[in-house]
Write a protein that holds these residues in place. Sequence first.
Motif, PDB file in Angstrom:
ATOM      1  N   UNK A   1      78.728 -43.382 -13.952  1.00  0.00           N
ATOM      2  CA  UNK A   1      77.481 -43.144 -15.046  1.00  0.00           C
ATOM      3  C   UNK A   1      78.182 -42.983 -16.376  1.00  0.00           C
ATOM      4  N   UNK A   2      77.694 -43.159 -17.500  1.00  0.00           N
ATOM      5  CA  UNK A   2      77.977 -42.532 -18.704  1.00  0.00           C
ATOM      6  C   UNK A   2      76.741 -41.786 -19.141  1.00  0.00           C
ATOM      7  N   UNK A   3      76.936 -40.572 -19.690  1.00  0.00           N
ATOM      8  CA  UNK A   3      75.907 -39.529 -20.115  1.00  0.00           C
ATOM      9  C   UNK A   3      76.110 -39.455 -21.563  1.00  0.00           C
ATOM     10  N   UNK A   4      74.495 -38.836 -21.932  1.00  0.00           N
ATOM     11  CA  UNK A   4      74.494 -38.509 -23.391  1.00  0.00           C
ATOM     12  C   UNK A   4      73.692 -37.345 -23.456  1.00  0.00           C
ATOM     13  N   UNK A   5      74.181 -36.391 -24.450  1.00  0.00           N
ATOM     14  CA  UNK A   5      73.498 -35.256 -24.574  1.00  0.00           C
ATOM     15  C   UNK A   5      72.602 -35.155 -25.978  1.00  0.00           C
ATOM     16  N   UNK A   6      71.583 -34.684 -26.175  1.00  0.00           N
ATOM     17  CA  UNK A   6      70.640 -34.401 -27.310  1.00  0.00           C
ATOM     18  C   UNK A   6      70.749 -33.026 -27.682  1.00  0.00           C
ATOM     19  N   UNK A   7      71.222 -32.485 -28.918  1.00  0.00           N
ATOM     20  CA  UNK A   7      71.296 -31.273 -29.300  1.00  0.00           C
ATOM     21  C   UNK A   7      70.688 -30.976 -30.692  1.00  0.00           C
TER      22      UNK A   7
ATOM     23  N   UNK B   1      71.327 -40.133 -18.118  1.00  0.00           N
ATOM     24  CA  UNK B   1      72.546 -40.893 -17.906  1.00  0.00           C
ATOM     25  C   UNK B   1      72.336 -42.392 -17.658  1.00  0.00           C
ATOM     26  N   UNK B   2      73.262 -43.189 -17.759  1.00  0.00           N
ATOM     27  CA  UNK B   2      73.155 -44.623 -17.529  1.00  0.00           C
ATOM     28  C   UNK B   2      74.013 -44.928 -16.292  1.00  0.00           C
ATOM     29  N   UNK B   3      73.343 -45.211 -15.190  1.00  0.00           N
ATOM     30  CA  UNK B   3      74.259 -45.379 -13.846  1.00  0.00           C
ATOM     31  C   UNK B   3      74.337 -47.089 -13.807  1.00  0.00           C
ATOM     32  N   UNK B   4      75.648 -47.258 -13.536  1.00  0.00           N
ATOM     33  CA  UNK B   4      76.115 -48.643 -13.388  1.00  0.00           C
ATOM     34  C   UNK B   4      76.561 -48.970 -12.020  1.00  0.00           C
TER      35      UNK B   4
ATOM     36  N   UNK C   1      73.864 -46.826 -25.247  1.00  0.00           N
ATOM     37  CA  UNK C   1      74.996 -46.989 -24.360  1.00  0.00           C
ATOM     38  C   UNK C   1      74.997 -48.417 -23.669  1.00  0.00           C
ATOM     39  N   UNK C   2      73.781 -48.579 -23.097  1.00  0.00           N
ATOM     40  CA  UNK C   2      73.495 -50.001 -22.562  1.00  0.00           C
ATOM     41  C   UNK C   2      73.949 -50.946 -23.317  1.00  0.00           C
TER      42      UNK C   2
ATOM     43  N   UNK D   1      77.795 -44.782 -31.265  1.00  0.00           N
ATOM     44  CA  UNK D   1      78.887 -45.505 -31.642  1.00  0.00           C
ATOM     45  C   UNK D   1      80.100 -44.572 -32.172  1.00  0.00           C
ATOM     46  N   UNK D   2      79.758 -43.558 -32.936  1.00  0.00           N
ATOM     47  CA  UNK D   2      80.515 -42.755 -33.458  1.00  0.00           C
ATOM     48  C   UNK D   2      81.228 -41.875 -32.151  1.00  0.00           C
ATOM     49  N   UNK D   3      80.522 -41.786 -31.016  1.00  0.00           N
ATOM     50  CA  UNK D   3      81.088 -41.355 -29.826  1.00  0.00           C
ATOM     51  C   UNK D   3      81.823 -42.224 -29.258  1.00  0.00           C
ATOM     52  N   UNK D   4      81.948 -43.479 -29.302  1.00  0.00           N
ATOM     53  CA  UNK D   4      82.670 -44.320 -28.600  1.00  0.00           C
ATOM     54  C   UNK D   4      84.074 -44.135 -29.500  1.00  0.00           C
ATOM     55  N   UNK D   5      83.866 -44.237 -30.807  1.00  0.00           N
ATOM     56  CA  UNK D   5      85.173 -43.969 -31.682  1.00  0.00           C
ATOM     57  C   UNK D   5      85.987 -43.149 -31.729  1.00  0.00           C
TER      58      UNK D   5
END
Length: 255
Positions: free
Chosen positions: A62-68, A81-84, A171-172, A242-246
């Motif tokens: 999975x890929x995960x993301x957070x909100x803060x 999360x995104x379960x693949x 993410x998807x 996208x900033x997270x991927x960078x």
Amino acid sequence: MSLLDRFSLGEGFRKYFEIATAFDDAARNNVFGIRHEVYCEELGFEPVRPDRRETDEYDRHSLHCLLRTSTEPHTLVGCNRLVMARPEDPDYPLPFERTCAATLNRSIIDPAKEPRGAIAEVSRLAVRAYYRRRKGETKAAVAISDEDFGTKEQPRFPYIPIGLYLGVIALAKHEGIETLFVLTEPRLAEHFAKLGVKITQIGGPVEHRGIRVPSMMNVDSIIKGLRFFVKPIWRVVAEEIEAGYATGHPSFRPT
């Protein structure tokens, strides 16, 4: 929220919140900690763990993301999360394929026959109790209600749940996922229609921490169909993902 604010939802979101990818161990531990707080300690959906981390077999794929909160010091608000599909075992079912095995309408779509690298599931949405202390939300990990949108005279916007959903959609999109599946409350489609998002129910209801229905969404159609007032918040969320991927690297990449 004023009518003017409604037309600048992107800046409104940025003022209060930020979405972040959870690609490193520290960020993922924050995700697992939120899930434990909500799913185990508060709602009792899962057993309490000695390490206070709620994890399962799907997290490795999975890929995960957070909100803060956006202001210092950042306060964690929620996660999802995104379960693949598993590259080494593409036939391994996604979580909803197990839960809804007996109720899926395979004449609409049969997930088992779809290209596994093009499908994924949204799951484990969780918002900390402080940020969902409203009528009807205390027994749900995350919720959207009619009240979240206010009235014509006093419009509002549910930044937290919508920010989390848009984050996982971003993410998807980045990962080339075409179809998203979600197991959620029956009224989600009605609420999402207000945003221009079409959700198609693909099976009968099941009991899974309350009554839930399996549904699907097309990633490109979601993005293209967003109503004009939602597009600014989508742009902000997509930029932050996208900033997270960078700056980081996912622990799992589909092949």
